[in-house]
Design a protein around this motif. Sequence first.
Motif, PDB file in Angstrom:
ATOM      1  N   LEU A   1      39.796  33.584  35.447  1.00 52.29           N
ATOM      2  CA  LEU A   1      39.599  33.938  36.854  1.00 52.29           C
ATOM      3  C   LEU A   1      40.918  34.362  37.493  1.00 52.29           C
ATOM      4  O   LEU A   1      40.936  35.223  38.373  1.00 52.29           O
ATOM      5  CB  LEU A   1      38.996  32.760  37.622  1.00 52.29           C
ATOM      6  CG  LEU A   1      37.528  32.465  37.298  1.00 52.29           C
ATOM      7  CD1 LEU A   1      37.036  31.274  38.098  1.00 52.29           C
ATOM      8  CD2 LEU A   1      36.646  33.686  37.578  1.00 52.29           C
ATOM      9  N   THR A   2      41.991  33.779  37.046  1.00 54.51           N
ATOM     10  CA  THR A   2      43.306  34.178  37.576  1.00 54.51           C
ATOM     11  C   THR A   2      43.606  35.619  37.195  1.00 54.51           C
ATOM     12  O   THR A   2      44.031  36.425  38.010  1.00 54.51           O
ATOM     13  CB  THR A   2      44.409  33.260  37.022  1.00 54.51           C
ATOM     14  OG1 THR A   2      44.050  31.906  37.296  1.00 54.51           O
ATOM     15  CG2 THR A   2      45.740  33.559  37.667  1.00 54.51           C
ATOM     16  N   ARG A   3      43.353  35.943  35.942  1.00 54.86           N
ATOM     17  CA  ARG A   3      43.544  37.335  35.509  1.00 54.86           C
ATOM     18  C   ARG A   3      42.625  38.268  36.277  1.00 54.86           C
ATOM     19  O   ARG A   3      43.008  39.350  36.684  1.00 54.86           O
ATOM     20  CB  ARG A   3      43.263  37.466  34.014  1.00 54.86           C
ATOM     21  CG  ARG A   3      44.335  36.828  33.178  1.00 54.86           C
ATOM     22  CD  ARG A   3      44.044  37.017  31.722  1.00 54.86           C
ATOM     23  NE  ARG A   3      44.978  36.232  30.930  1.00 54.86           N
ATOM     24  CZ  ARG A   3      44.958  36.196  29.606  1.00 54.86           C
ATOM     25  NH1 ARG A   3      44.057  36.874  28.952  1.00 54.86           N
ATOM     26  NH2 ARG A   3      45.836  35.471  28.953  1.00 54.86           N
ATOM     27  N   ARG A   4      41.418  37.808  36.466  1.00 55.95           N
ATOM     28  CA  ARG A   4      40.449  38.647  37.166  1.00 55.95           C
ATOM     29  C   ARG A   4      40.896  38.915  38.599  1.00 55.95           C
ATOM     30  O   ARG A   4      40.733  40.019  39.119  1.00 55.95           O
ATOM     31  CB  ARG A   4      39.092  37.944  37.173  1.00 55.95           C
ATOM     32  CG  ARG A   4      38.014  38.736  37.881  1.00 55.95           C
ATOM     33  CD  ARG A   4      36.650  38.133  37.650  1.00 55.95           C
ATOM     34  NE  ARG A   4      35.643  38.893  38.354  1.00 55.95           N
ATOM     35  CZ  ARG A   4      35.192  38.580  39.551  1.00 55.95           C
ATOM     36  NH1 ARG A   4      35.638  37.502  40.162  1.00 55.95           N
ATOM     37  NH2 ARG A   4      34.290  39.335  40.138  1.00 55.95           N
ATOM     38  N   SER A   5      41.486  37.910  39.208  1.00 59.74           N
ATOM     39  CA  SER A   5      41.944  38.068  40.574  1.00 59.74           C
ATOM     40  C   SER A   5      43.019  39.155  40.673  1.00 59.74           C
ATOM     41  O   SER A   5      43.041  39.942  41.617  1.00 59.74           O
ATOM     42  CB  SER A   5      42.457  36.718  41.070  1.00 59.74           C
ATOM     43  OG  SER A   5      43.358  36.873  42.110  1.00 59.74           O
ATOM     44  N   GLY A   6      43.885  39.227  39.668  1.00 58.67           N
ATOM     45  CA  GLY A   6      44.887  40.294  39.639  1.00 58.67           C
ATOM     46  C   GLY A   6      44.240  41.657  39.507  1.00 58.67           C
ATOM     47  O   GLY A   6      44.626  42.623  40.166  1.00 58.67           O
ATOM     48  N   ILE A   7      43.218  41.743  38.663  1.00 63.13           N
ATOM     49  CA  ILE A   7      42.536  43.012  38.447  1.00 63.13           C
ATOM     50  C   ILE A   7      41.761  43.443  39.694  1.00 63.13           C
ATOM     51  O   ILE A   7      41.737  44.616  40.064  1.00 63.13           O
ATOM     52  CB  ILE A   7      41.623  42.904  37.209  1.00 63.13           C
ATOM     53  CG1 ILE A   7      42.513  42.928  35.976  1.00 63.13           C
ATOM     54  CG2 ILE A   7      40.621  44.037  37.162  1.00 63.13           C
ATOM     55  CD1 ILE A   7      41.794  42.714  34.689  1.00 63.13           C
ATOM     56  N   GLU A   8      41.174  42.453  40.360  1.00 64.92           N
ATOM     57  CA  GLU A   8      40.454  42.776  41.600  1.00 64.92           C
ATOM     58  C   GLU A   8      41.405  43.379  42.636  1.00 64.92           C
ATOM     59  O   GLU A   8      41.031  44.264  43.393  1.00 64.92           O
ATOM     60  CB  GLU A   8      39.790  41.514  42.162  1.00 64.92           C
ATOM     61  CG  GLU A   8      38.550  41.074  41.384  1.00 64.92           C
ATOM     62  CD  GLU A   8      37.414  42.080  41.496  1.00 64.92           C
ATOM     63  OE1 GLU A   8      37.113  42.519  42.622  1.00 64.92           O
ATOM     64  OE2 GLU A   8      36.842  42.444  40.446  1.00 64.92           O
ATOM     65  N   GLY A   9      42.646  42.879  42.639  1.00 65.51           N
ATOM     66  CA  GLY A   9      43.646  43.438  43.553  1.00 65.51           C
ATOM     67  C   GLY A   9      43.906  44.910  43.246  1.00 65.51           C
ATOM     68  O   GLY A   9      43.951  45.747  44.142  1.00 65.51           O
ATOM     69  N   GLN A  10      44.036  45.217  41.955  1.00 66.21           N
ATOM     70  CA  GLN A  10      44.225  46.602  41.522  1.00 66.21           C
ATOM     71  C   GLN A  10      43.042  47.468  41.949  1.00 66.21           C
ATOM     72  O   GLN A  10      43.203  48.597  42.376  1.00 66.21           O
ATOM     73  CB  GLN A  10      44.332  46.657  39.992  1.00 66.21           C
ATOM     74  CG  GLN A  10      45.572  46.028  39.429  1.00 66.21           C
ATOM     75  CD  GLN A  10      46.639  47.074  39.140  1.00 66.21           C
ATOM     76  OE1 GLN A  10      46.528  48.205  39.613  1.00 66.21           O
ATOM     77  NE2 GLN A  10      47.664  46.690  38.402  1.00 66.21           N
ATOM     78  N   ILE A  11      41.847  46.903  41.788  1.00 61.60           N
ATOM     79  CA  ILE A  11      40.640  47.663  42.116  1.00 61.60           C
ATOM     80  C   ILE A  11      40.611  48.007  43.608  1.00 61.60           C
ATOM     81  O   ILE A  11      40.319  49.133  44.001  1.00 61.60           O
ATOM     82  CB  ILE A  11      39.375  46.878  41.710  1.00 61.60           C
ATOM     83  CG1 ILE A  11      39.267  46.825  40.181  1.00 61.60           C
ATOM     84  CG2 ILE A  11      38.125  47.505  42.308  1.00 61.60           C
ATOM     85  CD1 ILE A  11      38.146  45.968  39.652  1.00 61.60           C
ATOM     86  N   ARG A  12      40.959  47.011  44.434  1.00 60.21           N
ATOM     87  CA  ARG A  12      40.986  47.273  45.888  1.00 60.21           C
ATOM     88  C   ARG A  12      41.973  48.385  46.208  1.00 60.21           C
ATOM     89  O   ARG A  12      41.685  49.289  46.970  1.00 60.21           O
ATOM     90  CB  ARG A  12      41.380  45.992  46.633  1.00 60.21           C
ATOM     91  CG  ARG A  12      40.206  45.071  46.933  1.00 60.21           C
ATOM     92  CD  ARG A  12      40.597  44.007  47.939  1.00 60.21           C
ATOM     93  NE  ARG A  12      41.670  43.144  47.440  1.00 60.21           N
ATOM     94  CZ  ARG A  12      41.461  42.069  46.679  1.00 60.21           C
ATOM     95  NH1 ARG A  12      40.229  41.731  46.332  1.00 60.21           N
ATOM     96  NH2 ARG A  12      42.466  41.321  46.283  1.00 60.21           N
ATOM     97  N   ASP A  13      43.117  48.307  45.575  1.00 57.09           N
ATOM     98  CA  ASP A  13      44.158  49.301  45.797  1.00 57.09           C
ATOM     99  C   ASP A  13      43.683  50.701  45.389  1.00 57.09           C
ATOM    100  O   ASP A  13      43.831  51.672  46.124  1.00 57.09           O
ATOM    101  CB  ASP A  13      45.395  48.889  44.978  1.00 57.09           C
ATOM    102  CG  ASP A  13      46.583  49.776  45.258  1.00 57.09           C
ATOM    103  OD1 ASP A  13      46.712  50.198  46.421  1.00 57.09           O
ATOM    104  OD2 ASP A  13      47.365  50.045  44.330  1.00 57.09           O
ATOM    105  N   LEU A  14      43.069  50.790  44.225  1.00 56.60           N
ATOM    106  CA  LEU A  14      42.591  52.081  43.732  1.00 56.60           C
ATOM    107  C   LEU A  14      41.467  52.631  44.599  1.00 56.60           C
ATOM    108  O   LEU A  14      41.368  53.831  44.812  1.00 56.60           O
ATOM    109  CB  LEU A  14      42.094  51.965  42.283  1.00 56.60           C
ATOM    110  CG  LEU A  14      43.131  51.834  41.178  1.00 56.60           C
ATOM    111  CD1 LEU A  14      42.509  52.179  39.830  1.00 56.60           C
ATOM    112  CD2 LEU A  14      44.329  52.725  41.419  1.00 56.60           C
TER     113      LEU A  14
END
Lengths: 274, 92
Positions: free
Chosen positions: A91-104
């Motif tokens: 979930l921690t890794r996923r949270s980082g990826i979700e941040g990238q997704i929001r940015d993109l």
Amino acid sequence: MGILNRFAMLFRAKANKALDAAEDPRETLDYSYQKQLEMLSKVRRGVADVATSRKRLELQLNQLNGQSTKLKDQAQKALSMGREDLAREALTRRSGIEGQIRDLNTQHAALQGEEEKLTLASQRLQAKVESFRTRKETIKATYTAAEAQTRIGEAFSGISEEMGDVGMAVQRAEDKTAELQARSSALDELLASGTLDDVTGTSKDDITAELEAMASGSDVESELASMKAQLSGGDPAKQIDAGDAAGSPQSAPNSEGTANPAAPTQPGQTGGQQ
Amino acid sequence: MIVRIMGEGQFRLDEAALAHLNELDAALEAAVTAEDQQAFSTTLADLLGQVRASGEAVPDDELAPSDLILPGSNATLAEVGEMLTDEGLIPG
């Protein structure tokens, strides 16, 4: 005199300067027409470039969304196997990826807006260039010195203003896509190498890292809590989880045996196929 | 009267709309002079809304210079200041 008028004067001064420089205004018409055609192909290239960047972003978003889903599934499975530490990591890794997704997603919306604007600008310019060409031929055919200046001036100022405007729009779009391409390439490399999974692998200063850890930490905690609630509470979601786990080969024996002993015997489990 | 919104195209407005535009124009200039980004954005948004609402889009194939030119909705105070001081920013 207001600021809007001054803007208009700036554009017009530019046009007049070019017109005054020519001995015979008719030469300016042909020369300007060449410039217009060049600008037109430049705008079209601009539209194509922005579209390419947009599509690339879409591909990356798809990949990131896929990773996010995968990590969530992994967390779910880890938790149903009693491995809370693994679930937390996922979930921690996923949270980082979700941040990238929001940015993109933000960048994607901006690019889409840019693309629409440029497409319209290219249509406008094309119509004006065509109109200018017709007008140019008429003026050249019926040219008399007396009327030339005014007739040419009007058409020339009109098209030159459009060119100035479109030129700036293309420049802006180019700047934006260039900046984005650099970031896209970096992200592509990250996606390809798999290092994106490692959210701690970035070179951030301590405080930023700490702050982000706190923010993502609370996300993780709340997601863990809701997953736990689903597992332990007798709500319908529990059956879905159980059905899902039983359907996947890796975790099937474990989830039936330990984590969800009651699940297989509960009625209504057929609804669990997602 | 023809008004251009940069990056968006030209609009034809009748003279009745001019008085209000002039007011907003003055406010915009004041914001640029004062380097007040907040006031600049608000006034610019007002101006753009006004032009879009009361203006009629000039046909694409019409070749007429504008009487007034408005920065686009994303323009920043800095960009506008630069345009006013540096003619070279306008390609042509």
